[in-house]
Design a protein around this motif. Structure first.
Motif, mmCIF file in Angstrom:
data_model
loop_
_atom_site.group_PDB
_atom_site.id
_atom_site.type_symbol
_atom_site.label_atom_id
_atom_site.label_comp_id
_atom_site.label_asym_id
_atom_site.label_seq_id
_atom_site.Cartn_x
_atom_site.Cartn_y
_atom_site.Cartn_z
ATOM 1 N N VAL A 293 36.989 54.975 71.323
ATOM 2 C CA VAL A 293 36.892 55.359 69.908
ATOM 3 C C VAL A 293 38.163 54.938 69.163
ATOM 4 O O VAL A 293 38.089 54.398 68.051
ATOM 5 C CB VAL A 293 36.642 56.877 69.774
ATOM 6 N N GLY A 294 39.318 55.176 69.757
ATOM 7 C CA GLY A 294 40.572 54.780 69.117
ATOM 8 C C GLY A 294 40.678 53.271 68.954
ATOM 9 O O GLY A 294 41.112 52.784 67.908
ATOM 10 N N ALA B 275 46.264 59.377 73.739
ATOM 11 C CA ALA B 275 45.714 60.592 74.333
ATOM 12 C C ALA B 275 44.652 60.257 75.376
ATOM 13 O O ALA B 275 44.585 60.887 76.436
ATOM 14 C CB ALA B 275 45.117 61.491 73.247
ATOM 15 N N GLY B 276 43.827 59.272 75.094
ATOM 16 C CA GLY B 276 42.807 58.864 76.054
ATOM 17 C C GLY B 276 43.401 58.302 77.333
ATOM 18 O O GLY B 276 42.916 58.587 78.436
ATOM 19 N N TYR C 117 47.095 57.270 68.204
ATOM 20 C CA TYR C 117 47.121 58.571 68.879
ATOM 21 C C TYR C 117 45.916 58.736 69.795
ATOM 22 O O TYR C 117 46.051 59.214 70.932
ATOM 23 C CB TYR C 117 47.153 59.719 67.864
ATOM 24 N N LEU C 118 44.738 58.359 69.333
ATOM 25 C CA LEU C 118 43.541 58.473 70.164
ATOM 26 C C LEU C 118 43.653 57.610 71.415
ATOM 27 O O LEU C 118 43.274 58.040 72.508
ATOM 28 C CB LEU C 118 42.303 58.078 69.364
ATOM 29 N N ILE D 251 36.138 61.616 79.465
ATOM 30 C CA ILE D 251 36.573 61.979 78.108
ATOM 31 C C ILE D 251 37.736 61.090 77.677
ATOM 32 O O ILE D 251 37.798 60.634 76.532
ATOM 33 C CB ILE D 251 36.951 63.469 78.039
ATOM 34 N N GLY D 252 38.651 60.800 78.597
ATOM 35 C CA GLY D 252 39.774 59.924 78.277
ATOM 36 C C GLY D 252 39.335 58.517 77.929
ATOM 37 O O GLY D 252 39.814 57.927 76.962
ATOM 38 N N LEU E 265 36.378 57.558 76.833
ATOM 39 C CA LEU E 265 35.679 57.600 75.547
ATOM 40 C C LEU E 265 36.661 57.698 74.378
ATOM 41 O O LEU E 265 36.466 57.061 73.331
ATOM 42 C CB LEU E 265 34.695 58.770 75.505
ATOM 43 N N THR E 266 37.726 58.455 74.558
ATOM 44 C CA THR E 266 38.735 58.584 73.513
ATOM 45 C C THR E 266 39.441 57.254 73.275
ATOM 46 O O THR E 266 39.705 56.873 72.126
ATOM 47 C CB THR E 266 39.749 59.681 73.886
#
Length: 86
Positions: free
Chosen positions: A61-62, A13-14, A9-10, A54-55, A57-58
């Motif tokens: 992280v994912g 979404a990113g 999901y991360l 932000i995308g 970075l997401t």
């Protein structure tokens, strides 16, 4: 298994956040039409860069979370957050 879904999901979404500021939808959306100041703000390069950042970075992280879960599973150890087997 929940950690895998959260990681996927991360990543999804990113990718959407990193891609959406460059689409026609970004320029023509309901909120920008209702609040003209918001439309002007969304059209600036700074706002687009912030959303893309932000995308990205997401996604990072994912991907890191997915890597951690998969690497522990392949090594045979329990994944973080897994319940102990009884």
């Amino acid at each position: 298994m929940t950690r895998v879904f959260i990681a996927v999901y991360l990543i999804e979404a990113g990718l959407i956040l990193a891609w959406s500021p460059w689409t026609a939808w970004w320029r023509r959306n309901y909120f920008a039409d209702v609040v003209p100041q918001l439309g002007v703000l969304m059209g600036t390069q700074g706002m687009r860069a912030a959303v893309v950042t932000i995308g990205v970075l997401t996604v990072v992280v994912g991907a890191a979370d997915l890597w951690m879960v998969l690497s522990r599973r392949f090594r045979g150890g329990p994944a973080p957050g897994d319940a102990p087997k009884v």
